[in-house]
Structures are given as C-alpha cells and as structure tokens.
Design a protein around this motif. Structure first.
Motif, short mmCIF file in Angstrom:
data_model
loop_
_atom_site.label_atom_id
_atom_site.label_comp_id
_atom_site.label_asym_id
_atom_site.label_seq_id
_atom_site.Cartn_x
_atom_site.Cartn_y
_atom_site.Cartn_z
N ALA A 41 -18.05 -19.06 -31.46
CA ALA A 41 -16.81 -19.27 -32.36
C ALA A 41 -16.89 -21.00 -32.32
N THR A 45 -17.19 -22.98 -35.86
CA THR A 45 -16.05 -23.79 -36.35
C THR A 45 -16.40 -25.42 -36.36
N ALA A 334 -11.91 -17.41 -33.48
CA ALA A 334 -11.65 -18.94 -33.47
C ALA A 334 -10.25 -19.12 -33.44
#
Length: 348
Positions: A41, A45, A334
């Motif tokens: 995650a 991101t 996330a």
C-alpha cells in the motif's frame, strides 16, 4: 500471462507478460492466491520506497516496471534441478531469497542476509498468473489447508518471527497494541510458541473481537486510564509490550507501560520519526527490540501448523478478488478500511 506491473505511485497496469523461465534451482508456479500488505500500500500511494527504481522517466516521474506480490501460494508447473519438488504440488513461498553463505545466514539470521532479496519487493513476484521461484523458498501446503488460508503463511511467519524476537516466555504478561492483521499474526505466534497472558489494545469493533476469538485473555479499548487498567488486570506492569500499530505516540506509550527491566518490541512502522525518553529507558533498563521479515526454516513451518488448525484463516482471509481490482484493493488497505487480509486470484 496476465500480470500487474508497477510503474510508480498509483500506476499499476494490467499487462500481458511472458511466462518466466526457470533458472537452475527454480520452479515455475501457477499463482492461486496473492496477498497484499502495508508495504504494498505504501508503494502504491507514495513509492518507490522499497521497490527498485529500474527506469526513471523524466517527464512522468514513473519507475519500473516490476511485478509486485510477496505473499502467495500456488501450484508447481515445472521444476529445474530440484528433485524435492514436482509438478502438481501446492506450495507457499517465503518470498525472501537469502544466499545461505554469508555470516548472517550462517548465524541462522537469513532474514538479515547480506544479499537478501524479496520476490515482489525487489524482483518480480506473485501478482501474475505465473512466477518463477527459487525452490529453497518453497514449502508444501498441508492437506486440507485451502489456498485462501495458505496465502496467509508468509505474513503469519512475519508475526511468528516477531513473537520470537519479543523473547516472551511462558508465564509472562504481554500487551499487544494494534489488532490489525500484523497484530493478529503476532498474537497467533505468541500463543503458539508460549503460554503467555496477553492483553490486546485497539478500538472497539471487528479487529478487537477477532483478537478475543484468537485467544487473547483481555481485549482493551483506548481510554485515559488504560495504563492503570493494564496494571490492574496483570497485578503490575507487563513484562513485554509489542507495538504493532505504528500509530503516533504508541511506541512512547509502550516504553512507559512496560515494567522496569522489561522489553518493548517495535513491529508497526511509524510514518514519521519517533521521539523517545532515553533518560527513562536508561534508568529503567528497558530493552527496545525491532523485527524484520521472517526466518524461512523455522517460521514458515510454524505458520503452516497454525493455519492447519483452521481458525486464523477463517478470521482473516477475505474472499479473493480479480487481479484487475488490485488498485482498488490497495486503496482500501491504504485508507485503513480493511479488517482482514485482501487476496487476489490472478485467474479471475
């Protein structure tokens, strides 16, 4: 074959890629399930942080390409040069590839190998229909363990390694802060290894309910008098505190909560630098440990033993989703909205 290929932050593309060839000592594995974790995650991101920068594109800033996926289970299709495995066997991969020759490997700390690489983090992994895997990272899945449950073996091994690193022993009072997936794996590992008394701290909801089902004697919610409550239920400060949330302020809280001469284990990865009261740590002789990955030889077999019991997999494994939904799954993880372990089925 279908593959999810990482190029940069929020840029994972569904592509057709060649089926990988096998070098000596490798097996071609048809991936049945592939899981995601907080590291994935983070790469999605704001990466690349762990993923290698293979190519830098000055106009887009994109990097890659690389196939992620370091938590996977699959069926062997072919083997090159290892009679211990054969086509048709279902296996899990520890994903970490160590050299077996350096001083750290000889010490048994293969997770600290000087040439350590991880499938799906440093080299192509299991977010594809097929992956080529060094056979020394493979273990047979016991009969009766489903692919959904077996896919938890690698992250569970990480939790077991953390439990070992805590050095908690039978009769110790232990606090785990954070009841997410990694906290659950550490809890399962602790209770598998030692007869400890465990209190798990998290906000009320499914995660804390799961900790109770997995065997935590006490499930506590954060409040102003939490430290006093822990002291009350244990009859004193805990021997070991395991910080598995990475949340702001929790490592400092752990250091204050543990008894003099006790141990704190950092498992959760904070997003920002952490301040600690070194004066108190020194004068109270507190030991602060950390943990990384797992040791394949000891932790993967223990993980498969736990998964064969059936309880942990039922509590943590989500229904698998198609490879095309990987981006949405990483967004969910996330955002903190995932309660268990997200699984990808590349065949869907």
């Amino acid at each position: 074959m279908k593959a999810a290929v990482y190029y940069g932050p929020r840029d994972i593309r569904m592509e057709q890629a060649p089926v990988p060839e096998q070098a000596e000592g490798e097996a071609l594995v048809r991936v049945l399930r592939s899981g995601i974790c907080g590291t994935d995650a983070g790469e999605w991101t704001a990466g690349p942080k762990v993923f290698p920068v293979l190519h830098q594109h000055p106009n887009s800033g994109h990097v890659g390409p690389m196939i992620p996926g370091h938590e996977f289970v699959g069926e062997i299709v072919a083997v090159n040069g290892d009679d211990a495995f054969q086509a048709g066997q279902v296996v899990v991969s520890g994903a970490g590839v160590s050299c077996g020759q350096c001083d750290r490997c000889r010490e048994g700390r293969t997770n600290m190998c000087r040439q350590y690489k991880t499938l799906g983090l440093n080299m192509n992994g299991g977010m594809a229909e097929y992956v080529s895997v060094p056979t020394r990272t493979l273990a047979l899945v016991p009969d009766g363990v489903s692919a959904d449950h077996a896919a938890l073996a690698q992250p569970l091994a990480v939790g077991i390694h953390a439990a070992r690193r805590s050095q908690a022993k039978s009769g110790d009072n232990v606090v785990i802060i954070g009841a997410g997936a990694i906290g659950s794996f550490v809890l399962a590992g602790l209770l598998h290894l030692e007869a400890v008394n465990v209190a798990v701290i998290d906000f009320p909801g499914p995660k804390l309910d799961r900790a109770r089902k997995l065997g935590a004697q006490y499930c506590l919610e954060p409040h102003d008098g939490l430290a006093e409550q822990v002291i009350d239920i244990f009859g004193g400060k805990p021997d070991v505190v395991i910080e598995a949330s990475g949340a702001p302020g929790q490592l400092a809280f752990s250091l204050g909560l543990v008894r003099d001469g006790g141990r704190v284990l950092g498992v959760g990865i904070p997003k920002k630098a952490v301040e600690m009261d070194m004066h108190s740590m020194i004068f109270r002789e507190i030991t602060l440990e950390t943990t990384l990955a797992h040791v394949f030889k000891t932790d993967i077999p223990a993980a498969l033993e736990i998964l064969a019991e059936g309880v942990l997999g039922e509590e943590l494994a989500e229904s698998p989703v198609p490879l095309s939904q990987l981006g949405e799954a990483l967004d969910r993880l996330a955002s903190g909205s995932v309660e268990g372990k997200v699984l990808i089925d590349p065949s869907l």
